[in-house]
Write a protein that holds these residues in place. Structure first.
Motif, short mmCIF file in Angstrom:
data_model
loop_
_atom_site.label_atom_id
_atom_site.label_comp_id
_atom_site.label_asym_id
_atom_site.label_seq_id
_atom_site.Cartn_x
_atom_site.Cartn_y
_atom_site.Cartn_z
N UNK A 177 122.07 114.54 15.99
CA UNK A 177 122.69 113.97 14.79
C UNK A 177 122.30 114.82 13.60
N UNK A 178 123.16 115.77 13.25
CA UNK A 178 122.84 116.70 12.18
C UNK A 178 122.67 115.99 10.84
N UNK A 179 123.28 114.82 10.69
CA UNK A 179 123.21 114.10 9.42
C UNK A 179 121.97 113.21 9.30
N UNK A 180 121.11 113.19 10.34
CA UNK A 180 119.95 112.31 10.34
C UNK A 180 118.86 112.80 9.39
N UNK A 181 118.32 111.88 8.62
CA UNK A 181 117.18 112.14 7.74
C UNK A 181 116.16 111.03 7.95
N UNK A 182 114.88 111.38 7.87
CA UNK A 182 113.81 110.42 8.06
C UNK A 182 112.85 110.47 6.88
N UNK A 183 112.54 109.30 6.33
CA UNK A 183 111.62 109.20 5.21
C UNK A 183 110.46 108.29 5.60
N UNK A 184 109.25 108.79 5.42
CA UNK A 184 108.03 108.07 5.79
C UNK A 184 107.25 107.76 4.53
N UNK A 185 107.15 106.50 4.18
CA UNK A 185 106.41 106.09 2.99
C UNK A 185 104.99 105.67 3.33
N UNK A 186 104.05 106.02 2.46
CA UNK A 186 102.67 105.60 2.67
C UNK A 186 101.68 106.73 2.46
N UNK A 187 100.43 106.38 2.35
CA UNK A 187 99.36 107.35 2.18
C UNK A 187 98.27 107.10 3.22
N UNK A 209 124.25 104.54 16.46
CA UNK A 209 125.65 104.50 16.90
C UNK A 209 126.21 103.08 16.96
N UNK A 210 125.35 102.09 16.97
CA UNK A 210 125.82 100.71 17.15
C UNK A 210 126.38 100.14 15.85
N UNK A 211 127.42 99.31 16.01
CA UNK A 211 127.93 98.52 14.89
C UNK A 211 127.15 97.21 14.85
N UNK A 212 126.16 97.13 13.97
CA UNK A 212 125.30 95.94 13.89
C UNK A 212 126.00 94.83 13.10
N UNK A 213 125.73 93.60 13.50
CA UNK A 213 126.26 92.43 12.79
C UNK A 213 125.29 92.10 11.65
#
Length: 200
Positions: A56-66, A168-172
């Motif tokens: 998934x070339x459009x995937x980005x991940x952000x990790x918050x915290x110290x 990929x899932x369409x979540x409710x």
């Protein structure tokens, strides 16, 4: 009786949240939050993201915290050449956190051990699905695959697979929000009062 979440956590339009944080509207955003300690399992998430980003070339991940693992985690990101895909945010302020929850497509909790994991219900309260490791706490929150998916702990391959399935899932969204209602402080307090009444 579970913990509850603050009223600050509620649905905000994803495009508005992303504009506020300066994030691309067309990205698939994964967010997580916690102290940067070994038991939080962020190293497994970073390994999983190598596979996710390859598909998934459009995937980005952000990790918050110290925490003390920050240097090690950044080194892992650099070694995998994922600096443009994974970002360590450092501390996330209380007023910014609801926007981060609303900006993501998926909240991930890779912890090896959790007593409960309030961040999960904060994400659910924003209508976001959760992918979490089985860690003795998350099993009491993610009780149905309508709201999220559980993975084997310390297993980057399983984590990557479930992240890809979740993206990929369409979540409710309405079903997630309805489920999250049980964790409002109003409802949690009702449960506490009911217990006290039984103990009189």
């Amino acid at each position: 009786i579970p913990n509850g979440f603050s009223p600050a956590f509620h649905p905000i339009d994803t495009s508005i949240a992303r504009e506020r944080l300066g994030l691309p509207e067309d990205a698939k955003i994964i967010f997580t939050l916690g102290g940067l300690f070994k038991r939080k399992g962020f190293n497994y998430l970073i390994d999983a993201m190598e596979q996710v980003c390859s598909q998934r070339d459009s995937a980005l991940c952000f990790i918050g915290g110290t925490g003390p693992e920050r240097r090690s985690l950044q080194g892992q990101i650099d070694q995998l050449h994922l600096g443009e895909k994974i970002r360590l945010l450092g501390p996330v302020s209380g007023d910014q956190l609801p926007f981060w929850m609303n900006t993501c497509d998926l909240f991930v909790l890779p912890s090896l051990s959790e007593s409960f994991g309030v961040v999960q219900i904060e994400a659910l309260a924003c209508g976001k699905p959760v992918v979490s490791a089985r860690n003795r706490g998350s099993e009491g929150v993610i009780i149905s695959d309508e709201h999220g998916l559980l993975v084997e702990p310390a297993d980057p391959e399983d984590l990557a697979e479930k992240i890809l399935v979740a993206l990929d899932r369409e979540w409710n969204r309405e079903a997630i929000l309805t489920y999250a209602e049980r964790f409002t402080w109003e409802n949690v307090v009702k449960e506490i009062l009911k217990l006290y009444a039984q103990l009189k």
